[in-house]
Motif scaffolding. Structure first.
Motif, short mmCIF file in Angstrom:
data_model
loop_
_atom_site.label_atom_id
_atom_site.label_comp_id
_atom_site.label_asym_id
_atom_site.label_seq_id
_atom_site.Cartn_x
_atom_site.Cartn_y
_atom_site.Cartn_z
N MET A 194 69.30 -57.18 43.05
CA MET A 194 70.67 -57.44 42.65
C MET A 194 71.53 -57.86 43.84
O MET A 194 72.45 -58.67 43.69
N THR A 195 71.24 -57.36 45.03
CA THR A 195 71.99 -57.76 46.21
C THR A 195 71.82 -59.25 46.49
O THR A 195 72.79 -59.95 46.82
N VAL A 196 70.60 -59.74 46.35
CA VAL A 196 70.34 -61.17 46.54
C VAL A 196 71.14 -61.99 45.52
O VAL A 196 71.76 -63.01 45.87
N LEU A 197 71.15 -61.55 44.27
CA LEU A 197 71.87 -62.28 43.21
C LEU A 197 73.37 -62.30 43.48
O LEU A 197 74.03 -63.34 43.33
N LEU A 198 73.93 -61.17 43.89
CA LEU A 198 75.36 -61.11 44.20
C LEU A 198 75.72 -62.04 45.35
O LEU A 198 76.77 -62.71 45.31
N PHE A 199 74.87 -62.09 46.34
CA PHE A 199 75.13 -62.96 47.49
C PHE A 199 75.19 -64.42 47.04
O PHE A 199 76.07 -65.19 47.49
N LEU A 200 74.31 -64.81 46.14
CA LEU A 200 74.27 -66.20 45.66
C LEU A 200 75.46 -66.52 44.76
O LEU A 200 75.84 -67.70 44.63
N LEU A 201 76.06 -65.51 44.15
CA LEU A 201 77.16 -65.73 43.20
C LEU A 201 78.54 -65.47 43.80
O LEU A 201 79.53 -65.39 43.07
N ARG A 202 78.63 -65.34 45.12
CA ARG A 202 79.91 -65.00 45.75
C ARG A 202 81.02 -65.98 45.39
O ARG A 202 82.10 -65.58 44.92
N ASP A 203 80.78 -67.25 45.60
CA ASP A 203 81.83 -68.25 45.36
C ASP A 203 82.23 -68.35 43.89
O ASP A 203 83.44 -68.39 43.58
N PRO A 204 81.28 -68.38 42.94
CA PRO A 204 81.69 -68.40 41.53
C PRO A 204 82.50 -67.18 41.13
O PRO A 204 83.42 -67.27 40.30
N LEU A 205 82.20 -66.01 41.70
CA LEU A 205 82.95 -64.81 41.37
C LEU A 205 84.39 -64.88 41.87
O LEU A 205 85.33 -64.46 41.19
N VAL A 206 84.58 -65.43 43.07
CA VAL A 206 85.93 -65.61 43.61
C VAL A 206 86.74 -66.52 42.69
O VAL A 206 87.90 -66.25 42.38
N ALA A 207 86.10 -67.59 42.23
CA ALA A 207 86.79 -68.52 41.33
C ALA A 207 87.09 -67.88 39.98
O ALA A 207 88.16 -68.08 39.39
N LEU A 208 86.14 -67.09 39.48
CA LEU A 208 86.30 -66.47 38.16
C LEU A 208 87.51 -65.55 38.12
O LEU A 208 88.27 -65.55 37.13
N PHE A 209 87.73 -64.78 39.20
CA PHE A 209 88.84 -63.84 39.22
C PHE A 209 90.10 -64.41 39.87
O PHE A 209 91.09 -63.68 40.04
N SER A 210 90.05 -65.68 40.22
CA SER A 210 91.20 -66.30 40.89
C SER A 210 91.67 -65.45 42.07
O SER A 210 92.88 -65.26 42.29
N ALA A 211 90.70 -64.92 42.81
CA ALA A 211 91.01 -64.01 43.92
C ALA A 211 91.67 -64.76 45.07
O ALA A 211 91.34 -65.92 45.35
#
Length: 466
Positions: A332-349
């Motif tokens: 799961m750590t590997v997956l989260l690392f790969l999804l960092r940028d999409p997650l930032v965009a998703l939450f408009s962080a």
């Protein structure tokens, strides 16, 4: 009611322990993640409203909801341990009686606890660091949800009883249905009826009722898992329930109290930091729902084998739980690392929220392995007759293992240091828990060491009479 054969009721006494751990964790986590995913969607919807104070209010409210749900988790641990042990002994009548008394006592205690919290919401939210409009929003959100704590307790205890019977699938389905109810109502109430934060709260209330119904129904209709206690048995079972639930509730309360200190410390860095922490708090159970489920999943496996006197399988189940934790966290750590940028965009962080999100999706996620060690160790303590060990470890982890480390981390690295310090403390106490768990298991070699037999001479006499 005649007792069923032990093997008909205790499915974990034979077969691959790793498979039992994985299947129980997977089915339990699907249901958990359904709820956690809806919480995550809540945060996405609220972020879409473009108001920082709403996201921050959810962060403060979440800390208090975590505090109240800890009561239900403690009662569920007690019910699961007692029912699983009785089934391991082959005593179906005792299992049904203890399930019934756990539900009744739990509902009463939860109602009293909810009332105490409800009348002190503004004070509690203020302790978290909320103020002004954010405080008002957090309190109004909580005033809707807190009264349904007894319903949440029925849902949690019902699910624990189902898992003790080995019926993780129906336990999973109850939470999936609840998550679906929440997911459908969220956009309708938040956007369609323009209720914003109140809409999210009412959707959660509806979900709690749905989970409670679909958890309790199969306990009654499918497993015939409730047996009416006599007044004397009702009093006697209080000793067994409090003997596990008391320490388990104290154990669970340590986590939100430690988190409250973390939230208050993070509040000094502004609402974007609190919002970032709230996003991380909702991502964590979605990413690691399997590990959150592991404690409740491995508990019945350990409890049934301990009740049957199969101590080698108890120790093996513990090791398999740790192995599974390491495998899941790494992937799961590997997956989260790969999804960092999409997650930032998703939450408009923005601002500090981005920094905290990147930190979580990097090295900090690996530290969740040590939380998994604590979860598995607590399951062992609760099912091997040492529930207070869980209490000591959790309180140590969320006081001595949180406050000084968070304070130092914040002084050195600011807001990111708050999360870093919290993780470091977890590593230390996971090591302590691991050593203590192996020590407890090494003592469990003789059949006459059944843990719950020592909870009072009166209980033993009643058991012999029956």
């Amino acid at each position: 009611m005649a007792d069923a054969p032990a093997n008909a009721q205790a499915k974990f006494l034979t077969g691959s322990l790793f498979r039992h751990v994985v299947v129980m964790s997977a089915t339990s986590s699907v249901g958990l993640m359904a709820i956690f995913l809806v919480d995550l969607v809540d945060m996405v919807f609220i972020s879409m409203l473009g108001k920082d104070e709403l996201a921050a209010a959810v962060g403060y409210a979440g800390a208090i909801l975590f505090f109240t749900s800890s009561f239900g988790i403690g009662m569920a641990i007690a019910a699961g341990a007692l029912v699983a042990q009785a089934l391991g002994e082959g005593d179906r009548q005792k299992a049904g009686r203890r399930a019934a008394t756990s539900l009744l006592y739990g509902f009463i205690f939860a109602a009293i606890f909810a009332a105490l919290v409800w009348f002190n919401l503004e004070y509690l939210a203020g302790l978290m660091g909320a103020s002004g409009l954010t405080l008002e929003l957090a309190v109004s959100y909580l005033q809707i949800i807190i009264p349904t704590l007894p319903i949440l307790l029925i849902a949690m205890v019902g699910g624990a009883i189902l898992r003790a019977h080995g019926d993780a699938r129906r336990s999973m389905m109850s939470t999936i249905i609840g998550g679906a109810v929440n997911a459908v109502l969220d956009p309708i109430l938040i956007f369609g009826l323009d209720m914003e934060l109140s809409g999210a709260a009412w959707a959660s209330v509806a979900a709690r009722f749905a989970i409670a119904f679909f958890a309790l129904y199969p306990v009654i209709k499918v497993h015939k898992g409730l047996d009416k206690p006599t007044p004397s048995q009702f009093r006697i079972d209080l000793m067994a329930i409090v003997g596990i639930a008391g320490p388990a509730i104290l154990t669970q309360l340590a986590t939100p109290i430690g988190q409250a200190y973390v939230t208050r410390t993070m509040a000094t860095y502004g609402e974007d930091a609190v919002a970032g922490m709230a996003i991380v708090a909702r991502l964590t159970p979605v990413a690691f729902g399997m590990i959150f489920a592991l404690s409740g999943a491995v508990g019945p496996v350990i409890g049934q084998n301990f009740g049957a006197g199969q101590y080698d399988r108890v120790r093996t189940a513990f090791r398999e739980g740790l192995l599974f934790t390491a495998m899941w966290v790494g992937g799961m750590t590997v997956l989260l690392f790969l999804l960092r940028d999409p997650l930032v965009a998703l939450f408009s962080a923005e601002g500090m929220a981005v920094t905290l999100l990147y930190l979580f999706c990097g090295p900090l996620a690996l530290a969740f392995f040590f939380n998994g060690v604590l979860f598995v160790s607590n399951a062992a303590f609760n099912n091997l007759g040492h529930p207070f060990y869980s209490t000591w470890i959790n309180w140590g982890r969320h006081t001595l293992g949180t406050i000084p480390f968070v304070w130092i981390g914040a002084a050195w690295w600011g807001a990111p240091g708050v999360l870093i310090g919290q993780a470091v403390g977890g590593v230390i106490f996971a090591g302590i828990a691991l050593i203590l768990a192996y020590r407890v298991m090494s003592l469990r070699k003789e059949p006459d060491q059944a843990p719950f037999a020592r909870q009072g001479r009166l209980m033993s006499i009643m058991h012999l009479r029956r």
